[in-house]
Design a protein around this motif. Structure first.
Motif, mmCIF file in Angstrom:
data_model
loop_
_atom_site.group_PDB
_atom_site.id
_atom_site.type_symbol
_atom_site.label_atom_id
_atom_site.label_comp_id
_atom_site.label_asym_id
_atom_site.label_seq_id
_atom_site.Cartn_x
_atom_site.Cartn_y
_atom_site.Cartn_z
ATOM 1 N N GLY A 134 23.117 8.425 -16.839
ATOM 2 C CA GLY A 134 22.715 7.219 -16.122
ATOM 3 C C GLY A 134 21.208 7.071 -16.053
ATOM 4 N N LEU A 135 20.498 8.172 -15.785
ATOM 5 C CA LEU A 135 19.042 8.134 -15.697
ATOM 6 C C LEU A 135 18.409 7.810 -17.051
ATOM 7 C CD1 LEU A 135 18.432 11.257 -13.405
ATOM 8 C CD2 LEU A 135 18.406 8.845 -12.731
ATOM 9 N N VAL A 136 19.032 8.275 -18.126
ATOM 10 C CA VAL A 136 18.551 7.935 -19.470
ATOM 11 C C VAL A 136 18.741 6.447 -19.721
ATOM 12 C CG1 VAL A 136 18.962 8.235 -21.950
ATOM 13 C CG2 VAL A 136 18.863 10.239 -20.456
ATOM 14 N N GLY A 137 19.919 5.926 -19.353
ATOM 15 C CA GLY A 137 20.194 4.505 -19.541
ATOM 16 C C GLY A 137 19.236 3.611 -18.770
ATOM 17 N N ALA A 138 18.793 4.072 -17.602
ATOM 18 C CA ALA A 138 17.867 3.293 -16.778
ATOM 19 C C ALA A 138 16.409 3.497 -17.187
ATOM 20 C CB ALA A 138 18.047 3.671 -15.311
ATOM 21 N N GLY A 139 16.163 4.421 -18.118
ATOM 22 C CA GLY A 139 14.806 4.650 -18.602
ATOM 23 C C GLY A 139 13.985 5.608 -17.776
ATOM 24 N N LEU A 140 14.575 6.233 -16.755
ATOM 25 C CA LEU A 140 13.816 7.181 -15.943
ATOM 26 C C LEU A 140 13.695 8.531 -16.640
ATOM 27 C CD1 LEU A 140 12.339 7.536 -13.252
ATOM 28 C CD2 LEU A 140 14.496 8.303 -12.238
ATOM 29 N N VAL A 141 14.749 8.916 -17.348
ATOM 30 C CA VAL A 141 14.766 10.157 -18.122
ATOM 31 C C VAL A 141 14.859 9.798 -19.598
ATOM 32 C CG1 VAL A 141 16.138 12.227 -18.672
ATOM 33 C CG2 VAL A 141 15.752 11.576 -16.285
ATOM 34 N N THR A 142 14.189 10.555 -20.452
ATOM 35 C CA THR A 142 14.263 10.339 -21.897
ATOM 36 C C THR A 142 14.853 11.570 -22.568
ATOM 37 O OG1 THR A 142 12.011 11.173 -22.225
ATOM 38 C CG2 THR A 142 12.283 8.800 -21.917
ATOM 39 N N ARG A 143 15.553 11.335 -23.673
ATOM 40 C CA ARG A 143 16.072 12.429 -24.486
ATOM 41 C C ARG A 143 15.257 12.486 -25.767
ATOM 42 N NH1 ARG A 143 22.313 13.740 -26.495
ATOM 43 N NH2 ARG A 143 21.830 15.881 -27.194
ATOM 44 N N THR A 144 14.688 13.644 -26.050
ATOM 45 C CA THR A 144 13.833 13.789 -27.224
ATOM 46 C C THR A 144 14.680 13.888 -28.480
ATOM 47 O OG1 THR A 144 13.794 16.211 -27.212
ATOM 48 C CG2 THR A 144 12.211 15.063 -25.783
ATOM 49 N N ALA A 145 14.023 13.806 -29.627
ATOM 50 C CA ALA A 145 14.719 13.913 -30.910
ATOM 51 C C ALA A 145 15.396 15.264 -31.057
ATOM 52 C CB ALA A 145 13.731 13.685 -32.052
ATOM 53 N N ASP A 146 14.876 16.279 -30.371
ATOM 54 C CA ASP A 146 15.459 17.625 -30.440
ATOM 55 C C ASP A 146 16.585 17.821 -29.434
ATOM 56 O OD1 ASP A 146 13.669 18.369 -32.446
ATOM 57 O OD2 ASP A 146 12.154 18.991 -30.984
ATOM 58 N N GLY A 147 16.858 16.802 -28.622
ATOM 59 C CA GLY A 147 17.962 16.901 -27.670
ATOM 60 C C GLY A 147 17.585 17.396 -26.288
ATOM 61 N N HIS A 148 16.281 17.565 -26.011
ATOM 62 C CA HIS A 148 15.845 17.992 -24.689
ATOM 63 C C HIS A 148 15.673 16.779 -23.783
ATOM 64 C CE1 HIS A 148 13.810 20.926 -27.588
ATOM 65 N NE2 HIS A 148 14.870 21.550 -27.109
ATOM 66 N N TYR A 149 15.787 17.003 -22.492
ATOM 67 C CA TYR A 149 15.628 15.920 -21.527
ATOM 68 C C TYR A 149 14.301 16.086 -20.800
ATOM 69 C CZ TYR A 149 20.546 14.914 -22.359
ATOM 70 O OH TYR A 149 21.747 14.594 -22.962
ATOM 71 N N GLU A 150 13.586 14.968 -20.647
ATOM 72 C CA GLU A 150 12.301 14.972 -19.980
ATOM 73 C C GLU A 150 12.237 13.817 -18.989
ATOM 74 O OE1 GLU A 150 9.320 14.679 -23.010
ATOM 75 O OE2 GLU A 150 9.489 16.797 -23.579
ATOM 76 N N VAL A 151 11.454 13.991 -17.935
ATOM 77 C CA VAL A 151 11.238 12.927 -16.956
ATOM 78 C C VAL A 151 9.757 12.870 -16.626
ATOM 79 C CG1 VAL A 151 11.673 14.447 -14.964
ATOM 80 C CG2 VAL A 151 11.965 11.965 -14.738
ATOM 81 N N ASP A 152 9.234 11.652 -16.534
ATOM 82 C CA ASP A 152 7.860 11.458 -16.113
ATOM 83 C C ASP A 152 7.767 11.851 -14.639
ATOM 84 O OD1 ASP A 152 5.680 9.836 -14.741
ATOM 85 O OD2 ASP A 152 5.227 9.390 -16.832
ATOM 86 N N THR A 153 6.996 12.882 -14.356
ATOM 87 C CA THR A 153 6.936 13.420 -12.994
ATOM 88 C C THR A 153 6.477 12.377 -11.989
ATOM 89 O OG1 THR A 153 6.434 15.591 -13.938
ATOM 90 C CG2 THR A 153 6.053 15.312 -11.583
#
Length: 370
Positions: A134-153
């Motif tokens: 859900g957070l990825v869909g809303a743009g708060l969390v991103t999934r990198t090309a390598d499959g890791h999840y990141e969030v802008d602090t």
């Protein structure tokens, strides 16, 4: 040819001297002491996240071969360098979970013979597959090309501080305002470091006293919305696993905790990964901070423990079985099977924590609620 009684006696005395000298050399050499049956017993306090590593039979055996037997007691990183009831027990060593604790220990009047970072692990956010999607869909969390999840602090802090609702960030299955849980920053290092990370992220550099005045209200709001704060990183992680996404949708923790939990029961991990239920996932804050684990030797005898823990064998066990990176943040062996895709090989987006005086002021203000 026969030896005279005098010559034989001299030979026996000489052999005794050589034998005694060899024994003393072995006894006094920490790398060889274990061969003689002698061991130095060391007592100290350690952060709870490292206790499973120290209890690992392989680690116990390798330390014994180095002539060291540990008697470690779990204590919060902040507590062990500030609480007089612990300091007055005169431990041989302290093993907290932040390099800032070295300076705070000195501020408490502790005399440190030697200090050395032994392990490293970045601060991460733990969540669940459904929440993360859900957070990825809303743009708060991103999934990198390598499959890791990141969030802008900074964005995450802003969403929490503004009391954005879960449904506004793509997770309508959860009720109320978006929230995150951490440990008590006045007792446990992960909460302590999350407080410092927020202040550094809001400042964009190493914060000073003026930055603390400017941004404290935001940091306080995030902590106030947590409610009860666990005194231990290990206990909070256990609550997260047991409670599921409804109880603990996001928590602050260490990267190593998921690796250690997965490695403790590979069958369980594989079953969860293959199932249709919620799966635990980690999100890397961008930027984040490294939780360095410096060992503070308070007695001369404890310096041998530093040397032993830095050996390749003990470093490899720390990563493969317990998820701790090496002193420079490196993976000291191959990533455990089934976990490599979740772990960033090199965590480069990091910020330094504020200095000890600012951090001490920050946690005192949080404790007072002002």
């Amino acid at each position: 040819m026969t030896l005279s009684r005098r010559a034989l006696g001299g030979a026996l005395i000489g052999a005794g001297i050589v034998g005694t000298g060899a024994y003393v050399a072995l006894r006094d050499n920490p790398l060889l002491r274990g061969l003689t049956g002698n061991a130095t017993e060391l007592r100290g306090f350690v952060g709870g996240e490292k206790q499973p590593y120290l209890a690992n039979p392989q680690v116990v055996d390798l330390l014994r071969r180095h002539g060291i037997v540990l008697h470690s007691t779990i204590a919060g990183s902040v507590e062990m360098v500030r609480q007089r009831s612990l300091i007055d027990q005169r431990p041989d060593f302290l093993w907290p979970s932040s390099s800032v604790m070295t300076e705070m220990a000195k501020m408490s009047g502790l005399s440190i013979v030697r200090d050395q970072t032994i392990l490293n692990t970045p601060i991460v956010i733990y969540s669940w597959s459904g929440v993360v999607e859900g957070l990825v869909g809303a743009g708060l969390v991103t999934r990198t090309a390598d499959g890791h999840y990141e969030v802008d602090t900074g964005r995450l802090i802003g969403a929490i501080a503004s009391r954005a609702r879960w449904q506004d960030v793509g997770v309508p299955s959860l009720y109320g305002a978006i929230r995150i849980s951490s440990t008590d920053p006045n007792r446990s290092n992960s909460g302590f470091m999350f407080a410092g990370l927020m202040l550094s992220a809001l400042t964009g550099s190493v914060p000073d006293a003026g930055d603390l005045d400017k941004h404290f209200a935001t940091v306080r709001t995030v902590f106030e919305q947590m409610g009860f704060k666990s005194p231990s990183s290990g206990k909070l992680f256990d609550q997260y696993i047991a409670g599921g996404p409804g109880s603990e949708p996001m928590i602050v923790g260490y990267e190593n905790q998921l690796v250690e939990w997965a490695q403790a029961d590979r069958t369980r991990w594989e079953r969860i990964q293959a199932g249709k239920g919620a799966r635990p996932l980690l999100i890397y804050p961008r930027p984040t901070v490294y939780s360095a684990h410096p060992l503070l030797a308070l007695t001369g005898e404890a310096t041998a423990l530093i040397d032993a823990l830095l050996t390749p064998e003990l470093q490899a066990i720390a990563w493969t079985n317990h998820g701790f990176r090496g002193p420079l943040g490196e993976q000291t062996a191959s990533a455990p099977p089934g976990l490599a895709e979740l772990l960033i090989p090199e965590v480069s987006a990091t910020l330094p924590l504020p200095g000890a005086p600012v951090m001490l002021d920050l946690i005192q203000r949080l404790d007072a609620g002002t």
